[in-house]
Design an enzyme around this catalytic site. Sequence first.
Site, PDB file in Angstrom:
ATOM      1  CG  HIS B  23      -2.014   1.002   1.197  1.00  0.00           C
ATOM      2  ND1 HIS B  23      -3.022   1.051   2.135  1.00  0.00           N
ATOM      3  CD2 HIS B  23      -2.265   2.035   0.353  1.00  0.00           C
ATOM      4  CE1 HIS B  23      -3.834   2.059   1.865  1.00  0.00           C
ATOM      5  NE2 HIS B  23      -3.386   2.677   0.794  1.00  0.00           N
ATOM      6  CG  HIS B  25      -1.719   5.918  -2.263  1.00  0.00           C
ATOM      7  ND1 HIS B  25      -2.432   5.141  -3.138  1.00  0.00           N
ATOM      8  CD2 HIS B  25      -2.262   5.692  -1.028  1.00  0.00           C
ATOM      9  CE1 HIS B  25      -3.372   4.479  -2.474  1.00  0.00           C
ATOM     10  NE2 HIS B  25      -3.286   4.790  -1.192  1.00  0.00           N
ATOM     11  NE  ARG B  88      -1.832  13.498  -2.057  1.00  0.00           N
ATOM     12  CZ  ARG B  88      -1.193  14.572  -1.659  1.00  0.00           C
ATOM     13  NH1 ARG B  88      -0.494  15.282  -2.516  1.00  0.00           N
ATOM     14  NH2 ARG B  88      -1.232  14.942  -0.394  1.00  0.00           N
ATOM     15  CB  ALA B  89      -5.827   7.187  -2.325  1.00  0.00           C
ATOM     16  CB  SER B  90      -6.395  12.270  -0.991  1.00  0.00           C
ATOM     17  OG  SER B  90      -5.140  12.816  -1.337  1.00  0.00           O
ATOM     18  CE1 TYR B 211      -8.986   8.635   1.541  1.00  0.00           C
ATOM     19  CE2 TYR B 211      -6.908   7.909   2.454  1.00  0.00           C
ATOM     20  CZ  TYR B 211      -7.602   8.620   1.507  1.00  0.00           C
ATOM     21  OH  TYR B 211      -6.925   9.299   0.525  1.00  0.00           O
ATOM     22  CG  HIS B 240      -6.968   2.773   5.628  1.00  0.00           C
ATOM     23  ND1 HIS B 240      -7.931   2.841   4.661  1.00  0.00           N
ATOM     24  CD2 HIS B 240      -5.923   3.497   5.150  1.00  0.00           C
ATOM     25  CE1 HIS B 240      -7.504   3.589   3.649  1.00  0.00           C
ATOM     26  NE2 HIS B 240      -6.289   4.003   3.920  1.00  0.00           N
ATOM     27  CD  GLU B 301      -2.875   5.164   3.000  1.00  0.00           C
ATOM     28  OE1 GLU B 301      -3.299   4.722   4.064  1.00  0.00           O
ATOM     29  OE2 GLU B 301      -3.574   5.828   2.216  1.00  0.00           O
ATOM     30  NE  ARG B 307       2.257  13.170   3.663  1.00  0.00           N
ATOM     31  CZ  ARG B 307       2.438  13.532   2.398  1.00  0.00           C
ATOM     32  NH1 ARG B 307       3.434  14.327   2.078  1.00  0.00           N
ATOM     33  NH2 ARG B 307       1.635  13.094   1.457  1.00  0.00           N
TER      34      ARG B 307
END
Lengths: 357, 357
Positions: B23, B25, B88-90, B211, B240, B301, B307
């Site tokens: 996972h 991105h 990037r998922a978002s 999410y 997640h 992820e 972060r």
Amino acid sequence: MGFTCKTGLPSQVSSSRMIIDCHGHYTTAPKPLQDYRDSQIAGLKDPSHVPSKGTLKITDDQIRESLEGAQLKFQRERGSDVTIFSPRASAMGHHIGNETTSRNWTEHCNDLIYRVCSLYPQNFVGVCQLPQSPGVPPKNSIAELERCVNQLEFIGCNLNPDPSGGNWAAPPLTDNYWYPIYEKMVELDVPAMVHVSATCNPNFHTTGSHYLNADTTAFMQFITSDIFKDFPTLRFIIPHGGGAVPYHWGRYRGLAQDLKRQPLDEMMRNNVFFDTCVYHLPGIDLLFKIVPIDNILFGSEMVGAVRGIDPTTDHYYDDTKRYVDKVSLSETDKRKIYEDNTRKVYPRINKRIPRKA
Amino acid sequence: MGFTCKTGLPSQVSSSRMIIDCHGHYTTAPKPLQDYRDSQIAGLKDPSHVPSKGTLKITDDQIRESLEGAQLKFQRERGSDVTIFSPRASAMGHHIGNETTSRNWTEHCNDLIYRVCSLYPQNFVGVCQLPQSPGVPPKNSIAELERCVNQLEFIGCNLNPDPSGGNWAAPPLTDNYWYPIYEKMVELDVPAMVHVSATCNPNFHTTGSHYLNADTTAFMQFITSDIFKDFPTLRFIIPHGGGAVPYHWGRYRGLAQDLKRQPLDEMMRNNVFFDTCVYHLPGIDLLFKIVPIDNILFGSEMVGAVRGIDPTTDHYYDDTKRYVDKVSLSETDKRKIYEDNTRKVYPRINKRIPRKA
């Protein structure tokens, strides 16, 4: 998949400690209640129909019968003293009909809770449903909240963050939109349990995802808002063990940190509380390992979402007291979970149910 | 709140075992990608604008620079070998614009992942974004899936169960509506990670609730459906850590039982997998205690939702390998988590990344 958690032995129950279940709904109400609702919903199909409140005929014996074999039986068998009791959450159905539909239904449901609490004043204390409706401002629920607290001796309310029933069309709970009802809650010194109702969105399963999603959603709203600066004494219970939050506590700590928000325990301290409606021991173990003890209230939601017996334990899934008793806690902490925290969050309970001598 | 879980010592890394992160991105893509998107979105404001795919100018050096100080650095520092990498998922933003907007954007994003995988063929394997759009049938995503798998050597896709971005307006994942894309996934032998994108519903926070809610929602949809009878080899990764599911495993076991559905481990066995994107040790401990080992894939992820560095550990929250290494697992089980399960779920990886000798 083995439930091999390290846990303490159940402590002896202190004779002076009460066990208050903060989360019970009247899921076993006599049939005339559903008949009334069915008739009300049927009436909505006829555009010429003028909704009237109508009457609900339920006898005291029907109420006794609905509880004696269910909630009261489980209180005795499981060893809890009193349940904070509200109308069936999935049946609130705020998305059905209009404001009048919701108000009529809500008043009947709350009146029935009042009768339960009057028949069994030692066993039940009332929490009200609100007459929410999609697009109707929360201030329109103030009158019913006042009626329930001031006239019916209720000690809190259930607040639905999504009256649309799964379309999430209202503003977030942290929006000024909700402030009028918060002002009244603060004035009356009553908390709200954040509790959605049934969903009409086929993506969601009412008790299997919509409830937990709402819990998770509300918590993240609180992280990103200054609502508790505006209302330092406003109190919310996020049910079902806080949704996904304890399992993802690191994610939330990290997000709060990245967003330069307060640490989670500071944000929660006087304002956000989780119940113990988590239906297996490893989940309860995690909850108690993660969340400050002052922010956990004992709850079971019996008789509720999960009614079966767990074949791995031969006990009901929702007999959460069994799990909590297996967590290694000091007597002081156990008293907080079972009684003290709940008295702090729902202070009006003290008048209705005094502490044991 | 103490992280005092009982855990085993980190086992020695077997020299022949690979560590595949399922996972990742491309959250650090060079600025021209966002410039393109900004321009595309700005164009939507002009009704006379005819959207064209346009071009994206990013040099190989820009790609190298975007990864060397981020994903590649963390791979080296944390000790993982290869990342299954997707846009990037978002930023998928399926709710923005129309089908053409989504297709143009998706193709650029996937092409960029292909360039990453070509520049670093040992470090990254591609998974594609799909050109979903609200109201557009999933079959319209088949061509891009085929292009990515057959021409770009991608090994899976990310499937957004809510292209509306938080309004949940599409049918559930278990509806026939989605079957055409499932037929193609089965034919190509590629799995889908169930992954929503940014939300435009102010109730939700993209990484903080949307999410996780989507993960929880998808799992309950699977419980209540016969989709895996229709597609016995269809495979989904719920990221997640499975959303709220492991924490509420008792609730889900009980609901499946009440609804007379399969036990959860049977339902999941060959079809539903959770990653390890849970950002604290107690959560990871719960995941491994609860979920069958064959259904867990290592994932982090990184660089993603969280972060920061956890002040309680002085390590990155999303360095999930540190948590997994602290769980007491046999070498066989550790190999499953880090490599074998992922090769089983994403079999096309075997051609791209052979096992170590």
